[in-house]
Structures are given as structure tokens and as C-alpha cells.
Design an enzyme around this catalytic site. Structure first.
Site, PDB file in Angstrom:
ATOM      1  N   SER A  10       4.064  -0.647   4.369  1.00  0.00           N
ATOM      2  CA  SER A  10       3.892   0.444   3.403  1.00  0.00           C
ATOM      3  C   SER A  10       2.440   0.573   2.972  1.00  0.00           C
ATOM      4  CB  SER A  10       4.781   0.210   2.175  1.00  0.00           C
ATOM      5  OG  SER A  10       4.636  -1.113   1.697  1.00  0.00           O
ATOM      6  N   ARG A  11       1.718  -0.559   2.981  1.00  0.00           N
ATOM      7  CA  ARG A  11       0.349  -0.559   2.448  1.00  0.00           C
ATOM      8  C   ARG A  11      -0.546  -1.471   3.288  1.00  0.00           C
ATOM      9  NH1 ARG A  11       0.184  -3.438  -2.195  1.00  0.00           N
ATOM     10  NH2 ARG A  11       2.310  -4.213  -2.078  1.00  0.00           N
ATOM     11  N   VAL A  60      11.367  -9.880   3.214  1.00  0.00           N
ATOM     12  CA  VAL A  60      11.214 -10.819   4.343  1.00  0.00           C
ATOM     13  C   VAL A  60      11.422 -12.271   3.924  1.00  0.00           C
ATOM     14  CG1 VAL A  60       9.665  -9.331   5.699  1.00  0.00           C
ATOM     15  CG2 VAL A  60       8.687 -11.044   4.144  1.00  0.00           C
ATOM     16  N   ASN A  88       3.625  -9.166   9.550  1.00  0.00           N
ATOM     17  CA  ASN A  88       2.445  -8.927   8.708  1.00  0.00           C
ATOM     18  C   ASN A  88       2.690  -9.174   7.231  1.00  0.00           C
ATOM     19  OD1 ASN A  88      -0.159  -7.340   7.843  1.00  0.00           O
ATOM     20  ND2 ASN A  88       1.549  -6.271   6.848  1.00  0.00           N
ATOM     21  N   SER A 140      -4.401 -16.054   8.600  1.00  0.00           N
ATOM     22  CA  SER A 140      -5.561 -15.962   7.701  1.00  0.00           C
ATOM     23  C   SER A 140      -6.570 -17.054   8.022  1.00  0.00           C
ATOM     24  CB  SER A 140      -5.089 -16.143   6.250  1.00  0.00           C
ATOM     25  OG  SER A 140      -6.202 -16.250   5.385  1.00  0.00           O
ATOM     26  N   TYR A 153      -0.327 -21.097   0.530  1.00  0.00           N
ATOM     27  CA  TYR A 153      -0.683 -20.029   1.488  1.00  0.00           C
ATOM     28  C   TYR A 153      -1.292 -20.620   2.771  1.00  0.00           C
ATOM     29  CZ  TYR A 153      -2.934 -15.502   2.758  1.00  0.00           C
ATOM     30  OH  TYR A 153      -3.346 -14.344   3.383  1.00  0.00           O
ATOM     31  N   ALA A 155      -0.823 -23.613   3.959  1.00  0.00           N
ATOM     32  CA  ALA A 155       0.240 -24.320   4.693  1.00  0.00           C
ATOM     33  C   ALA A 155       1.105 -23.324   5.463  1.00  0.00           C
ATOM     34  CB  ALA A 155       1.098 -25.119   3.717  1.00  0.00           C
ATOM     35  N   LYS A 157       0.298 -20.244   6.529  1.00  0.00           N
ATOM     36  CA  LYS A 157      -0.429 -19.599   7.626  1.00  0.00           C
ATOM     37  C   LYS A 157      -0.692 -20.600   8.762  1.00  0.00           C
ATOM     38  CE  LYS A 157      -0.874 -15.461   5.738  1.00  0.00           C
ATOM     39  NZ  LYS A 157      -0.059 -14.331   6.207  1.00  0.00           N
ATOM     40  N   ILE A 186     -10.502  -8.903   3.707  1.00  0.00           N
ATOM     41  CA  ILE A 186     -10.266  -7.512   4.108  1.00  0.00           C
ATOM     42  C   ILE A 186      -9.975  -6.703   2.843  1.00  0.00           C
ATOM     43  CG2 ILE A 186      -8.842  -5.970   5.529  1.00  0.00           C
ATOM     44  CD1 ILE A 186     -10.398  -8.135   7.188  1.00  0.00           C
TER      45      ILE A 186
HETATM   46  P1  NAP Z   1      -1.146  -5.931   0.668  1.00  0.00           P
HETATM   47  O1  NAP Z   1      -2.166  -4.844   0.642  1.00  0.00           O
HETATM   48  O2  NAP Z   1      -0.819  -6.657  -0.580  1.00  0.00           O
HETATM   49  O3  NAP Z   1       0.197  -5.340   1.324  1.00  0.00           O
HETATM   50  C1  NAP Z   1       1.293  -6.190   1.465  1.00  0.00           C
HETATM   51  C2  NAP Z   1       2.387  -5.490   2.246  1.00  0.00           C
HETATM   52  O4  NAP Z   1       3.428  -6.457   2.475  1.00  0.00           O
HETATM   53  C3  NAP Z   1       3.014  -4.345   1.496  1.00  0.00           C
HETATM   54  O5  NAP Z   1       3.431  -3.374   2.427  1.00  0.00           O
HETATM   55  C4  NAP Z   1       4.210  -4.998   0.806  1.00  0.00           C
HETATM   56  O6  NAP Z   1       5.298  -4.118   0.563  1.00  0.00           O
HETATM   57  C5  NAP Z   1       4.627  -5.994   1.888  1.00  0.00           C
HETATM   58  N1  NAP Z   1       5.373  -7.120   1.354  1.00  0.00           N
HETATM   59  C6  NAP Z   1       4.964  -8.053   0.462  1.00  0.00           C
HETATM   60  N2  NAP Z   1       5.957  -8.930   0.224  1.00  0.00           N
HETATM   61  C7  NAP Z   1       7.010  -8.525   0.983  1.00  0.00           C
HETATM   62  C8  NAP Z   1       8.327  -9.003   1.150  1.00  0.00           C
HETATM   63  N3  NAP Z   1       8.771 -10.085   0.491  1.00  0.00           N
HETATM   64  N4  NAP Z   1       9.152  -8.338   2.003  1.00  0.00           N
HETATM   65  C9  NAP Z   1       8.728  -7.245   2.677  1.00  0.00           C
HETATM   66  N5  NAP Z   1       7.487  -6.739   2.545  1.00  0.00           N
HETATM   67  C10 NAP Z   1       6.644  -7.379   1.697  1.00  0.00           C
HETATM   68  O7  NAP Z   1      -1.580  -7.090   1.699  1.00  0.00           O
HETATM   69  P2  NAP Z   1      -2.601  -7.038   2.944  1.00  0.00           P
HETATM   70  O8  NAP Z   1      -3.940  -7.418   2.465  1.00  0.00           O
HETATM   71  O9  NAP Z   1      -2.406  -5.785   3.726  1.00  0.00           O
HETATM   72  O10 NAP Z   1      -2.027  -8.297   3.756  1.00  0.00           O
HETATM   73  C11 NAP Z   1      -1.246  -8.152   4.946  1.00  0.00           C
HETATM   74  C12 NAP Z   1      -1.223  -9.499   5.662  1.00  0.00           C
HETATM   75  O11 NAP Z   1      -2.570  -9.892   5.971  1.00  0.00           O
HETATM   76  C13 NAP Z   1      -0.635 -10.637   4.827  1.00  0.00           C
HETATM   77  O12 NAP Z   1       0.140 -11.480   5.641  1.00  0.00           O
HETATM   78  C14 NAP Z   1      -1.848 -11.370   4.313  1.00  0.00           C
HETATM   79  O13 NAP Z   1      -1.560 -12.727   4.049  1.00  0.00           O
HETATM   80  C15 NAP Z   1      -2.784 -11.198   5.503  1.00  0.00           C
HETATM   81  N6  NAP Z   1      -4.196 -11.359   5.165  1.00  0.00           N
HETATM   82  C16 NAP Z   1      -4.825 -10.506   4.331  1.00  0.00           C
HETATM   83  C17 NAP Z   1      -6.180 -10.697   4.054  1.00  0.00           C
HETATM   84  C18 NAP Z   1      -6.964  -9.786   3.140  1.00  0.00           C
HETATM   85  O14 NAP Z   1      -8.136 -10.103   2.858  1.00  0.00           O
HETATM   86  N7  NAP Z   1      -6.413  -8.674   2.664  1.00  0.00           N
HETATM   87  C19 NAP Z   1      -6.873 -11.761   4.628  1.00  0.00           C
HETATM   88  C20 NAP Z   1      -6.189 -12.621   5.485  1.00  0.00           C
HETATM   89  C21 NAP Z   1      -4.859 -12.403   5.759  1.00  0.00           C
HETATM   90  P3  NAP Z   1       5.495  -3.307  -0.841  1.00  0.00           P
HETATM   91  O15 NAP Z   1       4.574  -2.113  -0.743  1.00  0.00           O
HETATM   92  O16 NAP Z   1       6.919  -2.911  -0.882  1.00  0.00           O
HETATM   93  O17 NAP Z   1       5.094  -4.248  -1.939  1.00  0.00           O
END
Ligand code: NAP
Length: 241
Positions: A10-11, A60, A88, A140, A153, A155, A157, A186
Site C-alpha cells: 500500500s505504501r 502478515v 516486503n 536490511s 529487527y 535478528a 532480517k 530509504i
Molecule cells: P513503510 O513505508 O512503513 O510501509 C510498510 C508497508 O508494510 C505498508 O504497506 C504497510 O501496510 C505494510 N505492513 C506493515 N505491517 C504489516 C502487516 N503486519 N501485515 C501486512 N502489511 C503490513 O515501510 P518501508 O520503508 O516501505 O519498508 C518496506 C520494507 O523495507 C520493510 O520490510 C522494511 O523493514 C524494509 N526496509 C526499509 C528501509 C527504509 O529505510 N525505509 C531500510 C531497510 C529495509 P499498511 O499501509 O496497511 O500499514
């Protein structure tokens, strides 16, 4: 028409990946947890590419919901192929371990790690039967080097990085690749409270990355061109290790 399932699309990074895969010609199974307004907006953006975007709302972290919602969709649509799975969806809940509660540990492990097992289990059998598939896990930098305050987190990843290596070997003969992407910082909702101006000093490229940059890497790994890459964790972090 083939489907790509992107959890948490979604985001943020998941949304950017879903849009790139739609541009490549895939219909999208768009999973989200609670933010329906963002999910509907992403659905419209995908439909603008002339692709289907099926909303699948499930948590999830909840294996029962995964089996009910995703499992039922696959049962009710036996002719549809999920060719790409992007694990994701993720959360972080940072605190030093001495103050971390059971709940903070379990929520982060369930959402980021256990979800890999339960979601992948639903789609793997059919990929094996069809002898083709792409599984991409978003991990990550934290899972590679460990970051203080993120014992839960990191652990989770790191666990997926291990699982990626094993599953890749188990299914390589079946035409399925399994890889992880390890982003650094990001720009998304997950990092919006971080001070980019201060943190960019430690990033050799002097900036946060964008969700689109991560999505470009994911769409390459999802393509036929990446058919000899498997079991890998590929970093995208502006040179920050
Ligand atoms: P985000 O902007 O917070 O978006 C999170 C997404 O995951 C949203 O679509 C949310 O849905 C969904 N979500 C969260 N919990 C969920 C659940 N229990 N069941 C189903 N959907 C769920 O996060 P992001 O930055 O895009 O991160 C995406 C991935 O990249 C994650 O695995 C994160 O650990 C990894 N990551 C991110 C970064 C960074 O700097 N941003 C760095 C390293 C790794 P809703 O809209 O319904 O809440």
C-alpha cells in the site's frame, strides 16, 4: 496473465515495487494491513497501467489470516499463477534490549521473519509445479551488520538472509530463484522521523535512497535477465556498510 504478490504494497518500498512490476506486465496482489486509503490509491495507480490490482487485506504476522485470505484466493483462482513473490511488509520497534518487552520482540519477529515462512509456504508449491518463480525478500543493512536498538529487527532480517540461502538451494532445480535486497536508509514513512540532514553525513553518497531505486533493483531480480542469480543478498545503501 501472471500475478506478482507484494506484501505491504500500500505504501513505501512495496508500493514502488508493485508499480514497477505492473509496468513490466504483471497483475498485482496488493497486500496491506490497515491503511485502506493508501491501498485504494495504489490500486488505482496500478490499474492506470492497464493491470489488475487485487486487494488482499491480511496481517502478515498472523498465520491464520494468511491461510484464510491468501490461501483462499489461491484456492478460488486455481488457474492464476503467482510468478513473483516479494516479501516486503515489515515494521521496526527500536529500543535497547534491556528495555525491550516480550511484545516488542514477538511483534517484530512475527511481522518480519515468521511472515516469510507462512506467506512463502502458500505460494511455493505451485511455483515448484510450474517450474518457475521469483522470490524476493526485503531485508536490511541492519540484518547484515546489526544496529544498536534493533536486536529484534536485526535478528529477524538476519534470519531471512539465512533462509534465503537455504531455500535458494532447495528450489534451484525447479527454476525458482530466491534472493534478498538489503536497503540502507530509504525515504519512506518508516524513516520519516529520522533526520536525513544529520544522518547523510555517514552515508558515502550523502543522501537517503528512494523507494523507486529499490524497486528498480527488485524488478531486475524479478526479470528473466536475473535467472542465474540466486541465494544472494544484494545491498542498496549508497555505500554505507
Ligand atoms: P513503510 O513505508 O512503513 O510501509 C510498510 C508497508 O508494510 C505498508 O504497506 C504497510 O501496510 C505494510 N505492513 C506493515 N505491517 C504489516 C502487516 N503486519 N501485515 C501486512 N502489511 C503490513 O515501510 P518501508 O520503508 O516501505 O519498508 C518496506 C520494507 O523495507 C520493510 O520490510 C522494511 O523493514 C524494509 N526496509 C526499509 C528501509 C527504509 O529505510 N525505509 C531500510 C531497510 C529495509 P499498511 O499501509 O496497511 O500499514
Amino acid at each position: 496473465m501472471k500475478y506478482a504478490l507484494v506484501t505491504g504494497s500500500s505504501r513505501g518500498i512495496g508500493k514502488a515495487i508493485a508499480l514497477k512490476l505492473a509496468a513490466l506486465g504483471y497483475n498485482i496482489l496488493l497486500n496491506y494491513n490497515s491503511n485502506q486509503a493508501e491501498a485504494l490509491a495504489t490500486q488505482s495507480a496500478i490499474e492506470a497501467f492497464g493491470r489488475k490490482a487485487v486487494l488482499l487485506k491480511f496481517d502478515v504476522a498472523d498465520k491464520t489470516e494468511i491461510k484464510e485470505v491468501l490461501g483462499n484466493w489461491t484456492l478460488n483462482n486455481p488457474d492464476e499463477e503467482i510468478e513473483i513473490l516479494v516479501n516486503n511488509a515489515g515494521i521496526r520497534d527500536d529500543v535497547l534490549m534491556m528495555w525491550m518487552t516480550d511484545n516488542q520482540w514477538e511483534n517484530v519477529i512475527d511481522t518480519n521473519l515468521n511472515s516469510f515462512f507462512y506467506v512463502t509456504k502458500v505460494v511455493l508449491d505451485k511455483m515448484i509445479t510450474r517450474k518457475y518463480g521469483r522470490i524476493i525478500n526485503i531485508v536490511s543493512l541492519s540484518g547484515l551488520r546489526g544496529l544498536p536498538g534493533q536486536v529484534n529487527y536485526s535478528a529477524a532480517k538476519a534470519g531471512i538472509i539465512g533462509a534465503t540461502k537455504v531455500l535458494a538451494q532447495e528450489v534451484a532445480r525447479r527454476g525458482i530463484t530466491v534472493n534478498s535486497i538489503a536497503p540502507g536508509f530509504i525515504r519512506t514513512d518508516m524513516t520519516k522521523e529520522l533526520d536525513e540532514k544529520e544522518l547523510k553525513g555517514v552515508i558515502p553518497m550523502q543522501r537517503f535512497g528512494t523507494a523507486e531505486e529499490v524497486a528498480d533493483l527488485a524488478s531486475f531480480i524479478a526479470s528473466d535477465k536475473a535467472s542465474y542469480i540466486t541465494g544472494q543478498t544484494i545491498s542498496i545503501n549508497g555505500g554505507l556498510y
